[in-house]
Design a protein around this motif. Structure first.
Motif, PDB file in Angstrom:
ATOM      1  N   ASP A  56       0.834  -1.210   0.000  1.00 41.93           N
ATOM      2  CA  ASP A  56       0.000   0.000   0.000  1.00 41.93           C
ATOM      3  C   ASP A  56       0.869   1.260   0.000  1.00 41.93           C
ATOM      4  O   ASP A  56       0.599   2.223  -0.745  1.00 41.93           O
ATOM      5  CB  ASP A  56      -0.928   0.011   1.224  1.00 41.93           C
ATOM      6  N   GLN A  57       1.919   1.267   0.831  1.00 46.02           N
ATOM      7  CA  GLN A  57       2.830   2.414   0.887  1.00 46.02           C
ATOM      8  C   GLN A  57       3.554   2.613  -0.443  1.00 46.02           C
ATOM      9  O   GLN A  57       3.782   3.737  -0.894  1.00 46.02           O
ATOM     10  CB  GLN A  57       3.845   2.221   2.013  1.00 46.02           C
ATOM     11  N   HIS A  58       3.896   1.488  -1.074  1.00 45.24           N
ATOM     12  CA  HIS A  58       4.576   1.534  -2.372  1.00 45.24           C
ATOM     13  C   HIS A  58       3.664   2.158  -3.433  1.00 45.24           C
ATOM     14  O   HIS A  58       4.091   2.994  -4.244  1.00 45.24           O
ATOM     15  CB  HIS A  58       4.971   0.106  -2.779  1.00 45.24           C
ATOM     16  N   ARG A  59       2.380   1.781  -3.406  1.00 42.88           N
ATOM     17  CA  ARG A  59       1.400   2.301  -4.362  1.00 42.88           C
ATOM     18  C   ARG A  59       1.226   3.814  -4.165  1.00 42.88           C
ATOM     19  O   ARG A  59       1.169   4.580  -5.133  1.00 42.88           O
ATOM     20  CB  ARG A  59       0.071   1.583  -4.173  1.00 42.88           C
ATOM     21  N   GLU A  60       1.166   4.228  -2.891  1.00 46.94           N
ATOM     22  CA  GLU A  60       1.003   5.660  -2.597  1.00 46.94           C
ATOM     23  C   GLU A  60       2.227   6.462  -3.025  1.00 46.94           C
ATOM     24  O   GLU A  60       2.094   7.558  -3.586  1.00 46.94           O
ATOM     25  CB  GLU A  60       0.758   5.847  -1.096  1.00 46.94           C
ATOM     26  N   ALA A  61       3.408   5.925  -2.775  1.00 45.28           N
ATOM     27  CA  ALA A  61       4.642   6.620  -3.159  1.00 45.28           C
ATOM     28  C   ALA A  61       4.746   6.734  -4.673  1.00 45.28           C
ATOM     29  O   ALA A  61       5.188   7.768  -5.204  1.00 45.28           O
ATOM     30  CB  ALA A  61       5.855   5.884  -2.596  1.00 45.28           C
ATOM     31  N   LYS A  62       4.341   5.682  -5.375  1.00 43.33           N
ATOM     32  CA  LYS A  62       4.395   5.694  -6.839  1.00 43.33           C
ATOM     33  C   LYS A  62       3.431   6.743  -7.403  1.00 43.33           C
ATOM     34  O   LYS A  62       3.740   7.446  -8.380  1.00 43.33           O
ATOM     35  CB  LYS A  62       4.023   4.310  -7.366  1.00 43.33           C
ATOM     36  N   ALA A  63       2.263   6.867  -6.760  1.00 45.82           N
ATOM     37  CA  ALA A  63       1.273   7.861  -7.200  1.00 45.82           C
ATOM     38  C   ALA A  63       1.797   9.281  -6.962  1.00 45.82           C
ATOM     39  O   ALA A  63       1.568  10.186  -7.787  1.00 45.82           O
ATOM     40  CB  ALA A  63      -0.044   7.655  -6.463  1.00 45.82           C
ATOM     41  N   MET A  64       2.525   9.474  -5.867  1.00 47.25           N
ATOM     42  CA  MET A  64       3.088  10.798  -5.550  1.00 47.25           C
ATOM     43  C   MET A  64       4.114  11.238  -6.590  1.00 47.25           C
ATOM     44  O   MET A  64       4.209  12.421  -6.930  1.00 47.25           O
ATOM     45  CB  MET A  64       3.741  10.785  -4.166  1.00 47.25           C
ATOM     46  N   LEU A  65       4.865  10.269  -7.116  1.00 45.92           N
ATOM     47  CA  LEU A  65       5.882  10.605  -8.123  1.00 45.92           C
ATOM     48  C   LEU A  65       5.273  11.154  -9.403  1.00 45.92           C
ATOM     49  O   LEU A  65       5.922  11.880 -10.164  1.00 45.92           O
ATOM     50  CB  LEU A  65       6.725   9.369  -8.467  1.00 45.92           C
ATOM     51  N   GLU A  66       4.021  10.784  -9.649  1.00 42.39           N
ATOM     52  CA  GLU A  66       3.341  11.252 -10.858  1.00 42.39           C
ATOM     53  C   GLU A  66       2.804  12.677 -10.699  1.00 42.39           C
ATOM     54  O   GLU A  66       2.375  13.300 -11.667  1.00 42.39           O
ATOM     55  CB  GLU A  66       2.202  10.295 -11.222  1.00 42.39           C
ATOM     56  N   GLU A  67       2.816  13.164  -9.448  1.00 44.19           N
ATOM     57  CA  GLU A  67       2.368  14.548  -9.201  1.00 44.19           C
ATOM     58  C   GLU A  67       3.517  15.526  -9.454  1.00 44.19           C
ATOM     59  O   GLU A  67       4.682  15.140  -9.558  1.00 44.19           O
ATOM     60  CB  GLU A  67       1.881  14.674  -7.754  1.00 44.19           C
ATOM     61  N   LYS A  68       3.160  16.796  -9.526  1.00 43.61           N
ATOM     62  CA  LYS A  68       4.190  17.827  -9.711  1.00 43.61           C
ATOM     63  C   LYS A  68       4.847  18.133  -8.368  1.00 43.61           C
ATOM     64  O   LYS A  68       4.220  18.665  -7.461  1.00 43.61           O
ATOM     65  CB  LYS A  68       3.560  19.095 -10.293  1.00 43.61           C
ATOM     66  N   LEU A  69       6.099  17.740  -8.229  1.00 46.69           N
ATOM     67  CA  LEU A  69       6.840  17.934  -6.987  1.00 46.69           C
ATOM     68  C   LEU A  69       8.107  18.723  -7.259  1.00 46.69           C
ATOM     69  O   LEU A  69       8.676  18.655  -8.360  1.00 46.69           O
ATOM     70  CB  LEU A  69       7.212  16.576  -6.376  1.00 46.69           C
ATOM     71  N   ASP A  70       8.560  19.472  -6.245  1.00 49.75           N
ATOM     72  CA  ASP A  70       9.851  20.133  -6.428  1.00 49.75           C
ATOM     73  C   ASP A  70      10.955  19.064  -6.397  1.00 49.75           C
ATOM     74  O   ASP A  70      10.736  17.925  -5.995  1.00 49.75           O
ATOM     75  CB  ASP A  70      10.089  21.213  -5.361  1.00 49.75           C
ATOM     76  N   ASP A  71      12.150  19.433  -6.812  1.00 51.33           N
ATOM     77  CA  ASP A  71      13.254  18.471  -6.967  1.00 51.33           C
ATOM     78  C   ASP A  71      13.580  17.739  -5.659  1.00 51.33           C
ATOM     79  O   ASP A  71      13.822  16.534  -5.648  1.00 51.33           O
ATOM     80  CB  ASP A  71      14.510  19.182  -7.485  1.00 51.33           C
ATOM     81  N   GLU A  72      13.589  18.487  -4.566  1.00 48.36           N
ATOM     82  CA  GLU A  72      13.946  17.887  -3.286  1.00 48.36           C
ATOM     83  C   GLU A  72      12.917  16.853  -2.855  1.00 48.36           C
ATOM     84  O   GLU A  72      13.265  15.745  -2.422  1.00 48.36           O
ATOM     85  CB  GLU A  72      14.063  18.978  -2.207  1.00 48.36           C
ATOM     86  N   MET A  73      11.619  17.212  -2.977  1.00 49.51           N
ATOM     87  CA  MET A  73      10.550  16.286  -2.595  1.00 49.51           C
ATOM     88  C   MET A  73      10.538  15.075  -3.526  1.00 49.51           C
ATOM     89  O   MET A  73      10.343  13.936  -3.078  1.00 49.51           O
ATOM     90  CB  MET A  73       9.194  16.998  -2.647  1.00 49.51           C
ATOM     91  N   HIS A  74      10.780  15.309  -4.820  1.00 50.28           N
ATOM     92  CA  HIS A  74      10.806  14.222  -5.796  1.00 50.28           C
ATOM     93  C   HIS A  74      11.891  13.199  -5.427  1.00 50.28           C
ATOM     94  O   HIS A  74      11.672  11.990  -5.494  1.00 50.28           O
ATOM     95  CB  HIS A  74      11.055  14.801  -7.201  1.00 50.28           C
ATOM     96  N   GLN A  75      13.063  13.714  -5.021  1.00 48.85           N
ATOM     97  CA  GLN A  75      14.165  12.838  -4.654  1.00 48.85           C
ATOM     98  C   GLN A  75      13.838  12.027  -3.393  1.00 48.85           C
ATOM     99  O   GLN A  75      14.153  10.837  -3.300  1.00 48.85           O
ATOM    100  CB  GLN A  75      15.445  13.665  -4.433  1.00 48.85           C
TER     101      GLN A  75
END
Length: 356
Positions: A56-75
């Protein structure tokens, strides 16, 4: 695999409910049966629940990567995703092992029989070394050992020593010790400094419950005699030693470790039951191998499974080609490295069979 795991979890929840039912609580047989079954699958259920949480955590993290994030948060999210991927893969491998069919004897206490074989006095001294090694290993595991029968020699060795090991999972680890153990060293009795090769055999038998082996009193001949020690010197003038003979199989067991005839008979009966149980299992394995024409590992005790080389301080387990330069530590009972490697190899073979 996930369907099987879900079925195991459902069964665990059902058992949990049953163990709270007053009718089950008042039924000692059902209570014991359900408690054991729940305990047997608990590790699998906990690992599966952790796996679902990580997924479940993996699915949520993968979904977050598809959002617009700043470089630090993306990393940060990417690093978390990599960590969750690694945890998920490890849990998946662990679950595959946990789903493998379990040896029904793994949780049982065991009866260990160590005998000096080829090599005379030196083989008997080596048998004593092996007994001490297992005794120390059992202590480190929190298990209790109890000598049932021992034939000691004047030099401090054993022609044979039979002892019980009581503790959770004793058979699951000690079963890998079945076989012929070889020692290479200069014997105490060797004046010329030459290295001799001797052997001792080890048999590990799961303790059989009374309900598993039907032994009738009429099939057992009981003989009593006076206990004796090394060299035949009298230790006990009362007829406290007991010899049991199971007439249908001609299996003979004697015990003289206790001063009480009753206790000696109880101990001898445990060994008798275990030996007959082992014989039944062995016959079943032999029949299976014959029918399938496949070597399934019958536990042939004539096979040399391990060599203890004193001049090179080396121990080699020939079944898995493992060599360890820690002879002294191993004889002190530090067997985990060898036994853990044997367990991993056994699990790998079983996983391969399951995939075929």
């Amino acid at each position: 695999m996930l369907e099987r795991l879900q079925a195991v979890e459902d069964r665990y929840d059902f058992l949990n409910e049953q163990l709270s039912d007053p009718d089950v609580i008042s039924d000692a047989t059902k209570l014991r049966e359900y408690s054991k079954e729940q305990s047997d699958i608990e590790e699998t259920v906990q690992a599966y629940r952790e796996y679902k949480e990580v997924t479940d955590q993996h699915r949520e993290a993968k979904a977050m990567l598809e959002e617009k994030l700043d470089d630090e948060m993306h990393q940060m999210v990417k690093e978390e995703l990599d960590e969750l991927t690694e945890r998920s893969e490890k849990l998946e491998e662990r679950l595959k092992v946990l789903l493998l069919p379990k040896d029904p004897n793994d949780d049982k206490n065991v009866i260990v029989e160590v005998r000096g074989a080829a090599g005379g006095d030196e083989a008997q001294l080596f048998a004593s070394d092996l007994y001490k090694m297992y005794h120390r290993y059992a202590e480190a595991q929190g298990w209790k050992t109890e000598v049932i029968e021992a034939t000691a020699t004047e030099l401090g060795g054993y022609k044979e020593i039979i002892f019980m090991v009581n503790g959770a999972g004793a058979y699951s680890k000690l079963k890998y010790e079945n076989g012929a153990h070889r020692v290479q060293r200069v014997p105490q009795t060797e004046s010329g400094g030459r290295i001799h090769t001797s052997t001792a055999t080890v048999a590990v038998l799961p303790e059989a419950e009374e309900v598993e082996i039907d032994i009738h009193e009429k099939d057992i001949r009981v003989d009593t005699f006076a206990s004796s020690g090394p060299g035949g010197q009298s230790v006990n003038t009362t007829m406290s030693a007991v010899r049991l003979t199971h007439l249908p199989t001609n299996t003979v067991v004697s015990c003289q470790d206790e001063k009480s005839q009753i206790k000696n008979k109880e101990k001898a009966m445990k060994v008798l039951r275990a030996r007959i149980y082992d014989k039944v299992q062995q016959e079943a394995q032999d029949e299976y191998a014959e029918n399938r024409k496949v070597a399934v590992g019958t536990g042939d005790r004539s096979e040399r499974i391990r060599t203890y080389n004193f001049p090179q301080s080396r121990v080699t387990d020939h079944r898995i080609g493992l060599t360890i330069q820690k002879l002294e530590q191993i004889l002190q009972g530090k067997l985990d490295e060898i036994i853990d490697a044997l367990i991993v190899e056994d699990q790998a073979e079983n996983m391969q069979k399951a995939a075929e």
